[in-house]
Design an enzyme around this catalytic site. Structure first.
Site, PDB file in Angstrom:
ATOM      1  N   HIS A  56     -93.405 -39.675  40.469  1.00 51.62           N
ATOM      2  CA  HIS A  56     -94.546 -40.835  39.593  1.00 51.62           C
ATOM      3  C   HIS A  56     -94.253 -40.303  38.336  1.00 51.62           C
ATOM      4  O   HIS A  56     -94.002 -39.357  38.059  1.00 51.62           O
ATOM      5  CB  HIS A  56     -95.160 -41.543  40.408  1.00 51.62           C
ATOM      6  CG  HIS A  56     -95.441 -42.499  41.567  1.00 51.62           C
ATOM      7  ND1 HIS A  56     -96.377 -42.484  42.273  1.00 51.62           N
ATOM      8  CD2 HIS A  56     -93.788 -42.604  42.238  1.00 51.62           C
ATOM      9  CE1 HIS A  56     -95.733 -43.776  43.040  1.00 51.62           C
ATOM     10  NE2 HIS A  56     -94.520 -43.757  43.001  1.00 51.62           N
ATOM     11  N   GLU A  58     -96.886 -39.060  36.935  1.00 53.28           N
ATOM     12  CA  GLU A  58     -97.677 -37.531  36.618  1.00 53.28           C
ATOM     13  C   GLU A  58     -97.184 -36.664  37.151  1.00 53.28           C
ATOM     14  O   GLU A  58     -97.193 -35.474  36.841  1.00 53.28           O
ATOM     15  CB  GLU A  58     -99.013 -38.085  37.436  1.00 53.28           C
ATOM     16  CG  GLU A  58     -99.573 -39.171  37.170  1.00 53.28           C
ATOM     17  CD  GLU A  58     -99.418 -40.262  37.982  1.00 53.28           C
ATOM     18  OE1 GLU A  58    -100.630 -40.761  38.378  1.00 53.28           O
ATOM     19  OE2 GLU A  58     -98.272 -40.398  38.181  1.00 53.28           O
ATOM     20  N   CYS A  84    -102.122 -43.147  42.136  1.00 50.74           N
ATOM     21  CA  CYS A  84    -102.010 -43.509  43.077  1.00 50.74           C
ATOM     22  C   CYS A  84    -102.878 -42.743  44.416  1.00 50.74           C
ATOM     23  O   CYS A  84    -102.692 -41.392  44.224  1.00 50.74           O
ATOM     24  CB  CYS A  84    -100.814 -43.717  43.772  1.00 50.74           C
ATOM     25  SG  CYS A  84     -99.291 -42.289  44.410  1.00 50.74           S
ATOM     26  N   ALA A 171     -73.752 -81.270  24.517  1.00 53.41           N
ATOM     27  CA  ALA A 171     -72.508 -82.724  23.669  1.00 53.41           C
ATOM     28  C   ALA A 171     -73.120 -83.570  24.733  1.00 53.41           C
ATOM     29  O   ALA A 171     -72.654 -83.579  26.399  1.00 53.41           O
ATOM     30  CB  ALA A 171     -72.132 -81.803  22.973  1.00 53.41           C
ATOM     31  N   ARG A 215     -74.678 -57.955  29.638  1.00 55.55           N
ATOM     32  CA  ARG A 215     -73.589 -57.288  28.955  1.00 55.55           C
ATOM     33  C   ARG A 215     -74.128 -56.091  27.708  1.00 55.55           C
ATOM     34  O   ARG A 215     -75.465 -56.837  26.946  1.00 55.55           O
ATOM     35  CB  ARG A 215     -72.969 -57.986  28.485  1.00 55.55           C
ATOM     36  CG  ARG A 215     -72.108 -58.414  29.525  1.00 55.55           C
ATOM     37  CD  ARG A 215     -71.453 -59.199  29.726  1.00 55.55           C
ATOM     38  NE  ARG A 215     -70.992 -60.893  28.601  1.00 55.55           N
ATOM     39  CZ  ARG A 215     -71.686 -61.853  29.844  1.00 55.55           C
ATOM     40  NH1 ARG A 215     -71.731 -61.704  30.686  1.00 55.55           N
ATOM     41  NH2 ARG A 215     -71.936 -63.148  28.918  1.00 55.55           N
ATOM     42  N   GLU A 276     -82.222 -69.888  35.083  1.00 56.55           N
ATOM     43  CA  GLU A 276     -81.938 -69.751  33.423  1.00 56.55           C
ATOM     44  C   GLU A 276     -81.005 -71.099  33.710  1.00 56.55           C
ATOM     45  O   GLU A 276     -80.142 -71.652  32.863  1.00 56.55           O
ATOM     46  CB  GLU A 276     -80.736 -69.025  32.809  1.00 56.55           C
ATOM     47  CG  GLU A 276     -81.336 -68.010  32.651  1.00 56.55           C
ATOM     48  CD  GLU A 276     -80.277 -66.945  31.985  1.00 56.55           C
ATOM     49  OE1 GLU A 276     -78.157 -67.537  31.870  1.00 56.55           O
ATOM     50  OE2 GLU A 276     -80.608 -65.949  31.057  1.00 56.55           O
ATOM     51  N   GLY A 278     -80.711 -75.769  34.539  1.00 55.09           N
ATOM     52  CA  GLY A 278     -80.086 -76.480  33.705  1.00 55.09           C
ATOM     53  C   GLY A 278     -82.032 -77.418  34.076  1.00 55.09           C
ATOM     54  O   GLY A 278     -82.873 -76.832  34.317  1.00 55.09           O
ATOM     55  N   THR A 280     -82.901 -79.773  35.647  1.00 58.80           N
ATOM     56  CA  THR A 280     -83.505 -79.587  36.961  1.00 58.80           C
ATOM     57  C   THR A 280     -84.492 -78.934  37.404  1.00 58.80           C
ATOM     58  O   THR A 280     -85.346 -79.405  37.902  1.00 58.80           O
ATOM     59  CB  THR A 280     -82.118 -80.289  38.313  1.00 58.80           C
ATOM     60  OG1 THR A 280     -81.856 -81.696  37.391  1.00 58.80           O
ATOM     61  CG2 THR A 280     -82.559 -81.191  39.792  1.00 58.80           C
ATOM     62  N   ALA A 284     -88.601 -78.895  38.188  1.00 59.07           N
ATOM     63  CA  ALA A 284     -88.851 -78.370  39.572  1.00 59.07           C
ATOM     64  C   ALA A 284     -89.958 -77.771  39.380  1.00 59.07           C
ATOM     65  O   ALA A 284     -91.430 -77.903  39.913  1.00 59.07           O
ATOM     66  CB  ALA A 284     -88.088 -78.325  40.957  1.00 59.07           C
TER      67      ALA A 284
END
Length: 362
Positions: A56, A58, A84, A171, A215, A276, A278, A280, A284
């Site tokens: 951690h 610290e 913690c 398109a 990438r 990412e 489409g 549909t 949702a």
């Protein structure tokens, strides 16, 4: 109530920069940075957390200080999250700080989890001066995915889309590469790097055969340990040659229910999902109220026909429109290679942020 000095503020800002270091992969743990100050206000050491199973912040800072042969006794520790107080894959930071003999701990935001919280009270009980709230909002922004995930029990969802000015993602003939210029695509890969998983539907895989990898600007893939989990939602079969199936770092989820999808990802300790898919899949998740942030890349182009970014999610009138809070706009590229990046939150009231005031313990 008390105020913090400029030296302490600068040290906390340095701790926040350390917390955001790119060598810490996304994962189940928060991003945390730490700076140790001498009683005179000199920086003695700094450290940050590098992911689950590593030291951690610290403990990392204390180890870096010990390597110089300097003691932390009487020092002030500035850390971006409450230390913690539990034994996990590593030991409790509270005990490490007590063993080091520090005199004061200043932290940005409370740890909201039952498991790790309570560190401040333990330090106070042992006689350490504890103050909280320095750079609280900055720390909350840095760890918003983690905060949302641990308090709601499901990953944060960021919806990323790339469209023309008239909201088209492809398109009329189905072609979609490339709507936005190279600067936007490079920025999208930086966004992917910040997430634990990238999610699309089977329709996107069948139409575009995306690799769903991170990438760099030269097109080279990031190291395997920095690659998000690839998640494909839907019941349709994928061809064995699909690029998302290139290795076993891919999860196929046939369930179309967004809540069930996020529950399955939460079981894998996924904290931040980049959606990412489409229209549909996006529709949702919006219908279910499960999109937390939107990042939209817009190209200076018009199509007039073709697939829209979104279908009907239930907004029957203008007052039903979902509006982004705290929207931010950035211009990427220039000239013919220009695009606009718009980012904002679809924020619910129950998302914790942090203290907005400074507080001194008594």
């Amino acid at each position: 109530m008390t105020s913090f000095t400029t030296v302490q503020t600068a040290a906390m800002q340095r701790a926040l920069r350390a917390a955001a270091s790119p060598d810490a992969p996304p994962g189940p743990n928060p991003r945390v940075g730490c700076v140790i100050l001498s009683p005179d206000g000199d920086i003695l050491a700094e450290g940050h957390h590098r992911g689950a199973g590593t030291a951690h912040a610290e403990v990392d800072a204390l180890a870096n200080l010990a390597a110089t042969g300097t003691s932390a006794r009487g020092a002030s520790v500035l850390v971006t999250l409450e230390p913690c107080n539990h034994q996990g894959r590593t030991g409790p930071c509270v005990q490490a700080l007590l063993d080091a003999g520090v005199a004061e701990v200043i932290y940005a935001q409370d740890d909201p989890t039952d498991q790790a919280g309570g560190g401040a009270a333990a330090l106070e009980a042992a006689g350490v001066r504890v103050r909280r709230g320095l750079c609280a909002q900055e720390a909350a922004r840095l760890n918003r995915p983690w905060l949302l995930a641990v308090t709601r029990g499901r990953p944060m969802v960021t919806w990323k889309l790339a469209t023309t000015l008239d909201g088209r993602i492809a398109a009329a003939d189905g072609t979609s590469q490339w709507i936005t210029p190279v600067a936007a695509r490079h920025d999208a890969h930086r966004l992917r790097r910040q997430c634990d998983a990238i999610m699309v539907g089977t329709g996107t895989v069948l139409a575009d055969d995306p690799a769903l990898t991170v990438r760099d600007e030269a097109g080279q893939p990031a190291p395997a340990h920095l690659q998000p989990l690839r998640v494909v939602v839907g019941a349709r079969s994928l061809p064995p040659t699909a690029r998302v199936l290139a290795d076993d770092h891919c999860l196929l989820l046939p369930d179309h229910d967004p809540r069930a999808v996020l529950a399955a990802l939460a079981e894998r300790e996924i904290r931040h999902v980049l959606l990412e898919g489409g229209p549909t899949l996006a529709t949702a998740f919006l219908r279910a109220g499960l999109v937390d942030r939107v990042v939209a890349y817009t190209a200076p182009a018009l199509l007039g026909a073709g697939a829209a970014a979104l279908a009907d999610f239930g907004a029957a009138t203008i007052t039903d429109a979902l509006r982004l809070s705290h929207p931010r706009v950035e211009v990427l590229g220039a000239g013919d290679e220009l695009a606009v990046r718009l980012c904002g939150d679809l924020e619910a009231d129950d998302v914790p942020t942090a203290h907005t005031h400074t507080e001194e313990s008594h």
